[in-house]
Design a protein around this motif. Sequence first.
Motif, PDB file in Angstrom:
ATOM      1  N   UNK A  85       0.815  -1.215   0.000  1.00  0.00           N
ATOM      2  CA  UNK A  85       0.000   0.000   0.000  1.00  0.00           C
ATOM      3  C   UNK A  85       0.851   1.269   0.000  1.00  0.00           C
ATOM      4  N   UNK A  86       2.123   1.141  -0.355  1.00  0.00           N
ATOM      5  CA  UNK A  86       3.029   2.296  -0.387  1.00  0.00           C
ATOM      6  C   UNK A  86       3.089   3.006   0.960  1.00  0.00           C
ATOM      7  N   UNK A  87       3.225   2.249   2.025  1.00  0.00           N
ATOM      8  CA  UNK A  87       3.334   2.812   3.374  1.00  0.00           C
ATOM      9  C   UNK A  87       4.709   2.458   3.946  1.00  0.00           C
ATOM     10  N   UNK A  88       5.258   3.386   4.721  1.00  0.00           N
ATOM     11  CA  UNK A  88       6.509   3.120   5.395  1.00  0.00           C
ATOM     12  C   UNK A  88       7.640   4.008   4.904  1.00  0.00           C
ATOM     13  N   UNK A 126      -7.565  -2.362  -4.545  1.00  0.00           N
ATOM     14  CA  UNK A 126      -7.593  -0.922  -4.821  1.00  0.00           C
ATOM     15  C   UNK A 126      -6.252  -0.303  -4.456  1.00  0.00           C
ATOM     16  N   UNK A 127      -5.785   0.556  -5.315  1.00  0.00           N
ATOM     17  CA  UNK A 127      -4.446   1.138  -5.225  1.00  0.00           C
ATOM     18  C   UNK A 127      -4.248   1.869  -3.897  1.00  0.00           C
ATOM     19  N   UNK A 210       0.190  15.294  -7.304  1.00  0.00           N
ATOM     20  CA  UNK A 210      -0.662  14.373  -8.043  1.00  0.00           C
ATOM     21  C   UNK A 210      -2.160  14.615  -7.838  1.00  0.00           C
ATOM     22  N   UNK A 211      -2.560  14.814  -6.588  1.00  0.00           N
ATOM     23  CA  UNK A 211      -3.956  14.640  -6.228  1.00  0.00           C
ATOM     24  C   UNK A 211      -4.776  15.902  -6.134  1.00  0.00           C
ATOM     25  N   UNK A 212      -5.495  16.047  -4.985  1.00  0.00           N
ATOM     26  CA  UNK A 212      -6.394  17.169  -4.796  1.00  0.00           C
ATOM     27  C   UNK A 212      -5.703  18.360  -4.175  1.00  0.00           C
ATOM     28  N   UNK A 213      -5.615  18.351  -2.843  1.00  0.00           N
ATOM     29  CA  UNK A 213      -4.973  19.433  -2.104  1.00  0.00           C
ATOM     30  C   UNK A 213      -3.721  18.926  -1.412  1.00  0.00           C
ATOM     31  N   UNK A 214      -2.708  19.782  -1.311  1.00  0.00           N
ATOM     32  CA  UNK A 214      -1.541  19.535  -0.466  1.00  0.00           C
ATOM     33  C   UNK A 214      -1.490  20.629   0.580  1.00  0.00           C
ATOM     34  N   UNK A 310     -10.542   8.691  -9.414  1.00  0.00           N
ATOM     35  CA  UNK A 310      -9.385   9.106  -8.630  1.00  0.00           C
ATOM     36  C   UNK A 310      -8.316   8.015  -8.663  1.00  0.00           C
ATOM     37  N   UNK A 311      -8.729   6.759  -8.539  1.00  0.00           N
ATOM     38  CA  UNK A 311      -7.761   5.663  -8.545  1.00  0.00           C
ATOM     39  C   UNK A 311      -7.005   5.591  -9.866  1.00  0.00           C
ATOM     40  N   UNK A 312      -7.710   5.705 -10.975  1.00  0.00           N
ATOM     41  CA  UNK A 312      -7.045   5.648 -12.281  1.00  0.00           C
ATOM     42  C   UNK A 312      -6.034   6.783 -12.421  1.00  0.00           C
ATOM     43  N   UNK A 313      -6.423   7.951 -11.964  1.00  0.00           N
ATOM     44  CA  UNK A 313      -5.520   9.100 -12.031  1.00  0.00           C
ATOM     45  C   UNK A 313      -4.277   8.862 -11.188  1.00  0.00           C
ATOM     46  N   UNK A 314      -4.442   8.363  -9.963  1.00  0.00           N
ATOM     47  CA  UNK A 314      -3.304   8.184  -9.070  1.00  0.00           C
ATOM     48  C   UNK A 314      -2.361   7.094  -9.557  1.00  0.00           C
ATOM     49  N   UNK A 315      -2.898   6.035 -10.114  1.00  0.00           N
ATOM     50  CA  UNK A 315      -2.029   4.989 -10.688  1.00  0.00           C
ATOM     51  C   UNK A 315      -1.150   5.581 -11.791  1.00  0.00           C
ATOM     52  N   UNK A 316      -1.730   6.413 -12.623  1.00  0.00           N
ATOM     53  CA  UNK A 316      -0.967   7.013 -13.718  1.00  0.00           C
ATOM     54  C   UNK A 316       0.118   7.934 -13.168  1.00  0.00           C
ATOM     55  N   UNK A 317      -0.189   8.684 -12.116  1.00  0.00           N
ATOM     56  CA  UNK A 317       0.795   9.608 -11.539  1.00  0.00           C
ATOM     57  C   UNK A 317       1.968   8.861 -10.907  1.00  0.00           C
TER      58      UNK A 317
END
Length: 323
Positions: A85-88, A126-127, A210-214, A310-317
């Motif tokens: 899950x891309x954690x750590x 789910x990504x 990549x996403x919404x807000x930082x 959102x998932x499709x977008x994040x996978x691409x990023x």
Amino acid sequence: MLEAMRVSQTSLPVIDIAGLSSPKLSDRQAVAARLRAACLHNGFFYISNHGIDEALVNDVFAEAAAFFALPAEVKAEVDKSRSKANRGYEPLQGQTLEPGAPPDLKEGYYIGPEHASDDARVLAGMFNHGANQWPASRPRFKLVMEAYLNVMLELSARMMRGIALSLDLPEDYFAGYCTDAMATVRLLHYPPQPAHGNPAQKGAGAHTDFGGLTLLRQDDIGGLQVWNQGTGGWIHADPVPGTYVVNLGDMIARWTNDSYRSTLHRVVNASGRERYSVPFFYTGNYAHKVECIPTCLSPGEQPKYPPITVEEHMRAMYRRTYK
């Protein structure tokens, strides 16, 4: 070129967002008007009176510094490569944000909402959904980071209500996006920029998020630089005590047909000291569909981008920066 000009509040305004919590719609709309001006300009601004406890922020920075000071073999016990899950922990030079540049001179740690192994989203693959990794040698680390994640989820949802008003939308327009939202607390440590190092290597190469807000908290070192759309040069986004630097990610730009800006930024730690920062990346519900907002189209104008989840977008990023 690593030089940058000093920022002025004309370029990066400080917006008091206390009014977003007001029972008066006129107060919330007044904040939304300032958000709109900043989002149309370059999508970067500071927020004050956000309601996040400074004692908690200090605890987050203290735990981050203590973790990054651990021996390499201890940090490796929670390496991100062990997580689906891309954690750590992400080691130094583990990411390359700027195409064609050397790997970034930073190390990091990823934390997100906790999902059990039997969660339907985890079972479906789910990504980025799954369990966090926690350093056994830092018993308060988990408690502090989970507390911070929860308050930042609330602040981000409040900001999205303000963004909705800024776009002449109903205040709850993004409610579905903010339900079961994904987000990442990312702890970052930047060693000092080497005096005679590769001039193309930066703490974080030039990139958009990549996403919404930082929502970024910085220490007092400085080093964040933002591309000024008007002058075509870099400006320093210097630390302003008690504030967050907020910027829009690629997904908001896509959602608004590029009327709201997702702007290039980078980190150059020329201070000669260790730098720490904690960006909070608000990504939203991965199943939510992102398609052009009607109020962002002029008469006769067509959407630039097809609908996407959102998932499709994040996978691409992620494919773009992790080879």
